[in-house]
Design a protein around this motif. Sequence first.
Motif, PDB file in Angstrom:
ATOM      1  N   THR A   1     -24.874  -2.410  18.443  1.00  0.00           N
ATOM      2  CA  THR A   1     -23.875  -1.366  18.719  1.00  0.00           C
ATOM      3  C   THR A   1     -23.530  -1.328  20.214  1.00  0.00           C
ATOM      4  OG1 THR A   1     -25.675   0.232  18.876  1.00  0.00           O
ATOM      5  CG2 THR A   1     -24.492   0.151  16.786  1.00  0.00           C
TER       6      THR A   1
ATOM      7  N   ASN B   1     -20.264   3.570  22.417  1.00  0.00           N
ATOM      8  CA  ASN B   1     -19.798   4.722  21.619  1.00  0.00           C
ATOM      9  C   ASN B   1     -20.327   4.690  20.178  1.00  0.00           C
ATOM     10  OD1 ASN B   1     -18.339   2.627  20.578  1.00  0.00           O
ATOM     11  ND2 ASN B   1     -16.324   3.551  20.853  1.00  0.00           N
ATOM     12  N   GLY B   2     -21.267   3.793  19.911  1.00  0.00           N
ATOM     13  CA  GLY B   2     -21.864   3.743  18.571  1.00  0.00           C
ATOM     14  C   GLY B   2     -21.172   2.773  17.619  1.00  0.00           C
ATOM     15  N   GLU B   3     -19.993   2.241  18.034  1.00  0.00           N
ATOM     16  CA  GLU B   3     -19.341   1.219  17.188  1.00  0.00           C
ATOM     17  C   GLU B   3     -20.207  -0.036  17.161  1.00  0.00           C
ATOM     18  OE1 GLU B   3     -15.354  -0.072  18.318  1.00  0.00           O
ATOM     19  OE2 GLU B   3     -14.789   1.984  18.764  1.00  0.00           O
ATOM     20  N   LYS B   4     -20.093  -0.802  16.049  1.00  0.00           N
ATOM     21  CA  LYS B   4     -20.663  -2.153  16.057  1.00  0.00           C
ATOM     22  C   LYS B   4     -19.758  -3.009  16.963  1.00  0.00           C
ATOM     23  CE  LYS B   4     -23.836  -1.597  12.834  1.00  0.00           C
ATOM     24  NZ  LYS B   4     -23.507  -1.273  11.455  1.00  0.00           N
TER      25      LYS B   4
END
Length: 277
Positions: A108, A111-114
């Motif tokens: 990740t 911002n927590g996106e993959k």
Amino acid sequence: MKYQILSIAAIVILCSTFIAIRANARPKKPSRNTTMGIVAHRGFWNCDQAGYAKNSIAALRCAQENGFWGSEFDVNMTSDGELIVYHDSKIDGKLIEKYPYSEFKDVTIANGEKIPTLDAFLEQGKKYPQTMLVYELKPHSCDEVEDRFIDLTIAKLKEHELLDPERVMFISFSYHMCKRLAAELPGYTVQYLRGEKSPAGVKRDGINGIDYNYKIYNLSPKWAAKAKKLNMSTNAWTVNKEENMLQVIDHGVMYMTTDEPLKAREIISREGLEELK
Ligand code: MG
């Protein structure tokens, strides 16, 4: 002997001070354009909505929603040919081009996106036809790997109906990839990034643009105008401070790539230029 060493040291210090001053000087004879386009560097990441995550889908969306001319992003290729949007050549110490995508698919970002795949990224890119996708191909280990990377890039853009010079342009530090893209995709904007070649030299090799560090335009103050005469596009990276934004405007560079696109917008307007959208 001691004096010789001291004299050499003094000369070196003087020369480097002179170069540093020139690299940051405003041009003596400004050759401004009437327009300037803003390219959000790794998307408009520097805001709450993007979660301060460079090269994220949220950062691309923020650049699109804010109406900047372009949004830049970095692409690397895994050993099994997955294209991913990520700046560095390594993830957790592993060279991306030497490992399959399965090694990286769960990593990740801020911002927590993959880490976005190019597929997911282009899906978002499609949604705002007015935002130019400024696609940076990161250098890979040899021409063969870079050629495969280009073939996959073209195939992916076709698949997502984005292989269109109005929708995408290419930048790279790899001269090999710039030359190959220019030869393969006439009519597309291709800008070389490294900065050691004159506009005429780049043009001779079939490449129609330069995207150089802003200091290069200060050190070679005729290059932006020279490129314009040669009908080449010009871009400058990564221009974050007001004083450097003014230098780039004075040189008549066509686009500026920045982590501070709202500041660039304010300065472009204050200086009386029309912002390209
Ligand atoms: Mg980049």
